[in-house]
Scaffold this motif. Structure first.
Motif, mmCIF file in Angstrom:
data_model
loop_
_atom_site.group_PDB
_atom_site.id
_atom_site.type_symbol
_atom_site.label_atom_id
_atom_site.label_comp_id
_atom_site.label_asym_id
_atom_site.label_seq_id
_atom_site.Cartn_x
_atom_site.Cartn_y
_atom_site.Cartn_z
ATOM 1 N N ASN A 174 0.849 -1.199 0.000
ATOM 2 C CA ASN A 174 0.000 0.000 0.000
ATOM 3 C C ASN A 174 0.876 1.238 0.000
ATOM 4 N N ARG A 175 0.497 2.201 -0.847
ATOM 5 C CA ARG A 175 1.190 3.490 -0.857
ATOM 6 C C ARG A 175 0.499 4.415 0.126
ATOM 7 N N VAL A 176 1.240 4.950 1.075
ATOM 8 C CA VAL A 176 0.646 5.937 2.003
ATOM 9 C C VAL A 176 1.571 7.158 2.067
ATOM 10 N N GLY A 177 1.019 8.288 2.471
ATOM 11 C CA GLY A 177 1.812 9.502 2.597
ATOM 12 C C GLY A 177 2.930 9.315 3.621
ATOM 13 N N ASP A 178 4.087 9.932 3.375
ATOM 14 C CA ASP A 178 5.200 9.789 4.325
ATOM 15 C C ASP A 178 5.310 10.992 5.268
ATOM 16 N N GLY A 179 4.304 11.877 5.207
ATOM 17 C CA GLY A 179 4.290 13.034 6.095
ATOM 18 C C GLY A 179 5.171 14.166 5.601
ATOM 19 N N ALA A 180 5.899 13.934 4.511
ATOM 20 C CA ALA A 180 6.789 14.979 3.982
ATOM 21 C C ALA A 180 6.441 15.281 2.525
ATOM 22 N N GLY A 181 5.198 14.992 2.159
ATOM 23 C CA GLY A 181 4.746 15.299 0.802
ATOM 24 C C GLY A 181 5.003 14.171 -0.183
ATOM 25 N N GLY A 182 5.738 13.146 0.245
ATOM 26 C CA GLY A 182 5.989 12.009 -0.644
ATOM 27 C C GLY A 182 5.155 10.816 -0.215
ATOM 28 N N TYR A 183 5.587 9.626 -0.600
ATOM 29 C CA TYR A 183 4.860 8.435 -0.163
ATOM 30 C C TYR A 183 5.855 7.352 0.243
ATOM 31 N N LYS A 184 5.328 6.403 1.008
ATOM 32 C CA LYS A 184 6.121 5.219 1.341
ATOM 33 C C LYS A 184 5.233 3.990 1.168
ATOM 34 N N LEU A 185 5.866 2.817 1.128
ATOM 35 C CA LEU A 185 5.101 1.574 0.996
ATOM 36 C C LEU A 185 4.937 0.930 2.364
ATOM 37 N N VAL A 186 3.714 0.539 2.680
ATOM 38 C CA VAL A 186 3.484 -0.242 3.901
ATOM 39 C C VAL A 186 2.639 -1.470 3.533
ATOM 40 N N GLY A 187 2.689 -2.460 4.382
ATOM 41 C CA GLY A 187 1.915 -3.667 4.140
ATOM 42 C C GLY A 187 0.541 -3.592 4.774
ATOM 43 N N ASP A 188 -0.100 -4.755 4.885
ATOM 44 C CA ASP A 188 -1.399 -4.865 5.543
ATOM 45 C C ASP A 188 -1.218 -5.088 7.045
ATOM 46 N N VAL A 189 0.032 -5.236 7.476
ATOM 47 C CA VAL A 189 0.334 -5.530 8.876
ATOM 48 C C VAL A 189 1.039 -4.315 9.494
ATOM 49 N N ALA A 190 0.629 -3.957 10.703
ATOM 50 C CA ALA A 190 1.310 -2.871 11.435
ATOM 51 C C ALA A 190 2.637 -3.431 11.940
ATOM 52 N N PHE A 191 3.659 -3.335 11.084
ATOM 53 C CA PHE A 191 4.900 -4.082 11.278
ATOM 54 C C PHE A 191 5.535 -3.857 12.644
ATOM 55 N N GLU A 192 5.727 -2.599 13.013
ATOM 56 C CA GLU A 192 6.490 -2.299 14.240
ATOM 57 C C GLU A 192 5.895 -2.996 15.461
ATOM 58 N N GLU A 193 4.560 -2.894 15.621
ATOM 59 C CA GLU A 193 3.942 -3.472 16.819
ATOM 60 C C GLU A 193 3.783 -4.984 16.707
ATOM 61 N N VAL A 194 3.480 -5.487 15.504
ATOM 62 C CA VAL A 194 3.289 -6.939 15.350
ATOM 63 C C VAL A 194 4.627 -7.655 15.478
ATOM 64 N N PHE A 195 5.696 -6.994 15.067
ATOM 65 C CA PHE A 195 7.046 -7.573 15.186
ATOM 66 C C PHE A 195 7.310 -8.052 16.616
ATOM 67 N N GLU A 196 6.820 -7.277 17.581
ATOM 68 C CA GLU A 196 7.080 -7.594 18.995
ATOM 69 C C GLU A 196 6.426 -8.917 19.421
ATOM 70 N N LYS A 197 5.346 -9.325 18.741
ATOM 71 C CA LYS A 197 4.645 -10.540 19.154
ATOM 72 C C LYS A 197 4.929 -11.748 18.264
#
Ligand SMILES: NC(=O)c1ccc[n+]([C@@H]2O[C@H](COP(=O)([O-])OP(=O)(O)OC[C@H]3O[C@@H](n4cnc5c(N)ncnc54)[C@H](OP(=O)(O)O)[C@@H]3O)[C@@H](O)[C@H]2O)c1
Length: 286
Positions: free
Chosen positions: A234-257
């Motif tokens: 998924n393409r989402v805004g990067d907060g700086a006018g550009g975009y970044k790619l993210v998945g369907d999973v909230a990686f940072e928090e799911v990584f912990e489990k």
């Protein structure tokens, strides 16, 4: 971050590609020609242009000849059909791929049906989906095949495990469920009408998210120690006018489990391309 629990699809894709390069080099003296992959692209969808360029570069790296054909968005079904027939008959071409999505006036299902099933590099022809359903050998859909290759490479055996596939598309979710079933998992397929998705996902030992909704699988839905495979791009805004790619999973928090998790990018995306090349080489060697 302890990266030893990351399923590194990018690195594995490189390993697969170097194996394919060796197979091609070994076969060349008898075959007198390299394998060939033809990608048919119609119109100017910018994401498709990037995907096709990546596929052609990957072909070059392993020694597969590209027979690309780019049609304008106004191309007729008859023109595409004629090209498919020509490529079906071309002995230099082992794999043919119709890059989706097509412009709205073209019927992808009808066109896919015209591919020679034994040159169907994307594994989407009904004959190949039927072979998968029956557990027979055949060209397998690239994205779910890439997921299975990752599990195998990391010695994650789905046998007897609860696997939950979120998404039921013919491109990913359905063939994914069949491949996990073939590997003896107990498979649940969730979709947009699933009630209590969080509870369904929480029962999973293996989660495959193939939805197309940024970071919808959150840590509270994931059982500690689960294997989490993120197919979403998924393409989402990067907060700086550009975009970044993210998945369907909230990686940072799911990584912990999670016991294991695929990143986006660098997870299933590169494996999908590697499986396309693998299908082409399989068709060439057959
Ligand atoms: N890594 C790769 O190489 C690769 C390859 C292909 C696709 N992808 C990515 O994978 C994602 C899925 O692709 P796709 O082609 O399968 O997409 P798709 O055809 O749009 O299918 C999406 C699936 O998700 C389900 N869904 C939608 N909203 C949901 C919700 N709120 N809860 C549960 N399920 C929901 C839909 O259910 P219904 O059937 O009920 O509508 C549908 O089955 C996309 O992000 C795509 O970009 C990546």
């Amino acid at each position: 971050m302890d990266t030893t629990r990351i399923l590194d699809g990018k690195a594995l894709a490189k390993t697969v590609q170097s194996r394919l390069r060796s197979q091609i080099e070994a076969a060349l003296p008898q075959r007198n020609r390299p394998p060939g992959l033809a990608v048919i692209r119609v119109g100017d969808d910018p994401a498709s242009a990037v995907y096709v360029r990546n596929k052609e570069r990957a072909c070059e790296r392993v020694g597969i000849a590209s027979f690309g054909q780019h049609f304008p968005a106004t191309a007729t079904a008859a023109e595409i059909s004629a090209k498919i027939q020509e490529l079906n008959d071309d002995e230099r071409v082992d794999g043919i791929l119709l890059q989706l999505p097509l412009p709205a006036h073209l019927d992808a299902v009808a066109l896919l049906l015209q591919l020679d099933p034994d040159k169907d590099a994307d594994g989407l022809h009904p004959i190949n989906l039927g072979r998968l359903t029956r557990g027979e050998a055949g060209l397998r859909s690239c994205t779910p095949a890439g997921v299975m290759e990752v599990l195998k490479a990391y010695n994650i055996d789905p046998s007897g495990k609860n696997a939950v596939v979120v998404g039921r598309s013919i491109l990913v979710g359905k063939p994914m469920a069949l491949m996990l079933l073939e590997a003896n998992a107990t498979v649940t397929v969730a979709h947009s009408r699933t009630q209590n998705l969080a509870d369904v996902v929480a029962a999973a030992d293996i989660i495959v998210a193939a939805v197309g909704r940024p970071e919808m699988i959150t840590a509270d839905m994931v059982k500690p120690g689960a294997v989490v495979i993120d197919v979403g791009i998924n393409r989402v805004g990067d907060g700086a006018g550009g975009y970044k790619l993210v998945g369907d999973v909230a990686f940072e928090e799911v990584f912990e489990k999670a016991a294991w998790i695929t990143p986006v990018p660098g997870g299933i995306g590169p494996m999908t391309v590697a499986m396309l090349l693998k299908n082409t080489v399989e068709a060439y060697l057959r």
